[in-house]
Design a protein around this motif. Sequence first.
Motif, mmCIF file in Angstrom:
data_model
loop_
_atom_site.group_PDB
_atom_site.id
_atom_site.type_symbol
_atom_site.label_atom_id
_atom_site.label_comp_id
_atom_site.label_asym_id
_atom_site.label_seq_id
_atom_site.Cartn_x
_atom_site.Cartn_y
_atom_site.Cartn_z
ATOM 1 N N TYR A 205 30.162 20.628 -42.234
ATOM 2 C CA TYR A 205 29.123 20.461 -43.381
ATOM 3 C C TYR A 205 30.012 20.289 -44.685
ATOM 4 N N LEU A 206 30.992 20.835 -45.132
ATOM 5 C CA LEU A 206 31.671 20.893 -46.310
ATOM 6 C C LEU A 206 32.266 19.517 -46.510
ATOM 7 N N LYS A 207 32.715 18.854 -45.421
ATOM 8 C CA LYS A 207 33.175 17.393 -45.394
ATOM 9 C C LYS A 207 32.150 16.376 -45.924
ATOM 10 N N ASN A 208 30.854 16.879 -45.702
ATOM 11 C CA ASN A 208 29.824 15.795 -46.380
ATOM 12 C C ASN A 208 29.057 16.148 -47.535
ATOM 13 N N ILE A 209 29.581 17.424 -48.258
ATOM 14 C CA ILE A 209 29.082 17.559 -49.656
ATOM 15 C C ILE A 209 29.217 16.780 -50.744
ATOM 16 N N PRO A 210 28.524 16.397 -51.748
ATOM 17 C CA PRO A 210 28.838 15.358 -52.785
ATOM 18 C C PRO A 210 30.098 15.666 -53.866
ATOM 19 N N ARG A 211 30.780 14.693 -54.125
ATOM 20 C CA ARG A 211 31.934 14.848 -55.012
ATOM 21 C C ARG A 211 31.314 14.814 -56.435
ATOM 22 N N ALA A 212 31.907 15.475 -57.341
ATOM 23 C CA ALA A 212 31.469 15.636 -58.678
ATOM 24 C C ALA A 212 31.618 14.120 -59.177
ATOM 25 N N PRO A 213 31.089 13.613 -60.030
ATOM 26 C CA PRO A 213 31.216 12.395 -60.934
ATOM 27 C C PRO A 213 32.637 12.239 -61.135
ATOM 28 N N ILE A 214 33.346 11.120 -60.979
ATOM 29 C CA ILE A 214 34.671 10.897 -61.214
ATOM 30 C C ILE A 214 34.821 10.452 -62.824
ATOM 31 N N ILE A 215 35.506 11.182 -63.497
ATOM 32 C CA ILE A 215 35.823 10.643 -64.888
ATOM 33 C C ILE A 215 37.138 9.809 -64.953
ATOM 34 N N ASN A 216 37.013 8.404 -65.904
ATOM 35 C CA ASN A 216 38.054 7.886 -65.668
ATOM 36 C C ASN A 216 39.450 8.296 -65.899
ATOM 37 N N GLY A 217 40.339 7.977 -65.243
ATOM 38 C CA GLY A 217 41.567 8.595 -64.901
ATOM 39 C C GLY A 217 41.979 9.854 -64.094
ATOM 40 N N LEU A 218 40.836 10.345 -63.601
ATOM 41 C CA LEU A 218 40.890 11.765 -62.872
ATOM 42 C C LEU A 218 41.475 11.360 -61.397
ATOM 43 N N TYR A 219 42.387 11.865 -60.927
ATOM 44 C CA TYR A 219 42.899 11.624 -59.734
ATOM 45 C C TYR A 219 41.656 11.807 -58.549
ATOM 46 N N VAL A 220 41.524 10.974 -57.517
ATOM 47 C CA VAL A 220 40.479 11.141 -56.638
ATOM 48 C C VAL A 220 41.025 11.676 -55.213
ATOM 49 N N SER A 221 40.529 12.947 -54.924
ATOM 50 C CA SER A 221 40.959 13.845 -54.201
ATOM 51 C C SER A 221 40.481 13.593 -52.898
ATOM 52 N N PRO A 222 41.255 13.710 -51.467
ATOM 53 C CA PRO A 222 40.512 13.681 -50.424
ATOM 54 C C PRO A 222 39.259 14.378 -50.063
ATOM 55 N N LEU A 223 38.547 13.991 -49.053
ATOM 56 C CA LEU A 223 37.362 14.908 -48.702
ATOM 57 C C LEU A 223 37.976 16.402 -48.349
ATOM 58 N N PRO A 224 36.993 17.305 -48.369
ATOM 59 C CA PRO A 224 37.652 18.836 -48.287
ATOM 60 C C PRO A 224 37.896 18.883 -46.566
ATOM 61 N N ASN A 225 39.068 19.485 -46.477
ATOM 62 C CA ASN A 225 39.641 19.817 -45.354
ATOM 63 C C ASN A 225 40.048 21.167 -45.079
ATOM 64 N N SER A 226 39.126 21.721 -44.301
ATOM 65 C CA SER A 226 39.214 23.327 -44.033
ATOM 66 C C SER A 226 40.191 23.683 -43.002
ATOM 67 N N ILE A 227 41.013 24.703 -43.502
ATOM 68 C CA ILE A 227 42.104 24.987 -42.353
ATOM 69 C C ILE A 227 41.305 26.480 -41.679
ATOM 70 N N ILE A 228 41.303 26.305 -40.463
ATOM 71 C CA ILE A 228 40.937 27.605 -39.654
ATOM 72 C C ILE A 228 41.756 28.151 -38.868
ATOM 73 N N GLY A 229 42.111 29.326 -39.175
ATOM 74 C CA GLY A 229 42.900 30.224 -38.352
ATOM 75 C C GLY A 229 42.597 31.530 -37.963
ATOM 76 N N GLY A 230 43.556 32.008 -37.010
ATOM 77 C CA GLY A 230 43.085 33.363 -36.548
ATOM 78 C C GLY A 230 43.437 34.395 -37.264
ATOM 79 N N LYS A 231 42.781 35.610 -37.191
ATOM 80 C CA LYS A 231 43.065 36.811 -38.058
ATOM 81 C C LYS A 231 42.960 38.071 -37.586
ATOM 82 N N ASN A 232 43.669 38.874 -37.803
ATOM 83 C CA ASN A 232 43.240 40.500 -37.019
ATOM 84 C C ASN A 232 43.413 40.211 -35.514
#
Length: 373
Positions: A205-232
């Motif tokens: 779901y998070l990979k498909n959320i909208p990006r904020a409007p890109i201001i001229n000169g701002l680096y365009v980041s990749p899509l959200p990539n979640s890391i899921i790891g074991g805990k406890n």
Amino acid sequence: MENKNIKNPTKIWELDNEAFLQWFVGFTDSEGTFIIQTKNNSEVNFCFKFTLHVDDSAVLFLIKDILGIGVVSIKGNTCTFAVHSFQLIVEELVPIFDKYPLITHKQLDYRDWRIAVLLKNSAKNASNKKISITAETFRKIVKIKESINSNRTKFDGYKLSDSMISKYWLLGFVEGDGSFHFTNNRAIFSINLKDRQVLDAISIYLKNIPRAPIINGLYVSPLPNSIIGGKNNNTAYLLTISDTDVLFQFIFPFFNNLTFLSRKGVDFKIWSVGLFLIINGYSKIPKGKAILLKLSNNMNSKRYFSNIIEFIDIEEINALFEIEPPFNIFSKKSHFTLAKEYAIKQGSRKGYTLHIYTDGDPCKEIAGSPFNS
């Protein structure tokens, strides 16, 4: 279902009924409990409840006011919202969860709890509305009671897809199991949960959320990539997003366009200030580091009035942002590149340090970490 008994939320929240109920179900997936109580081999009572820290009581009173049902009680450091009335459970709660399905394994607890509710409800005497449960019905309900919540071992019929997630459900769920925090001068967004499948669905779901409007000169980041790891010892899993550019362009604007109902909104506001501090490189200078530490000391469990170490000084933060930022975020360079270049200018041979964590846990580094390499 007609939500005729749901009052209009206050102007502060500005939520419609549909949005609130999706939020309510998400919050239930995180914090809600469906309870069956039996007594004297014949009496059965039902309860739905939330139990939170007393400092979070405002959200429980808000839920009570909007739904128009339930009781809020405070005992020591805990606050509880509960619905005990069987009639209200049948007429108000069951229709909500039937229309807006739970997404975690809690949907199975609700399914079985609902079966028990209907078993009792079917025992009503049509003429006087009294309920008389037979021994056989009582045995069926006891069997259900012994197989739900922490006693559950069977997960047949569990249904989940990323299409079931809505932004309001996710907000409610994050207000329970999500975390906005800082680790090693980095902003982190994470969700802690036993259900790995749910975290996978949230990641999609998070990979498909909208990006904020890109201001001229701002680096365009990749899509959200979640890391899921074991805990406890793998009894729970942790979804983590720590890429500063992704947090700045996706996660921050997504939650900033929603209205938090709990004090998790305080964490988000503080975290947002820290994120802007980090993206602009202020965390690399002494004043910025000191303010980031203060921000961290006023978040999550530390934000409870009994735990606050030092209050945030707004004037101090404003004075920091008046200083020319160490990073030029409109140079079309990523935050990682800007941080590396800044470190080199400060005399670092390699330009950055390497942090290595165990099992994707952003709070637990391996021995010897960080490494100057």
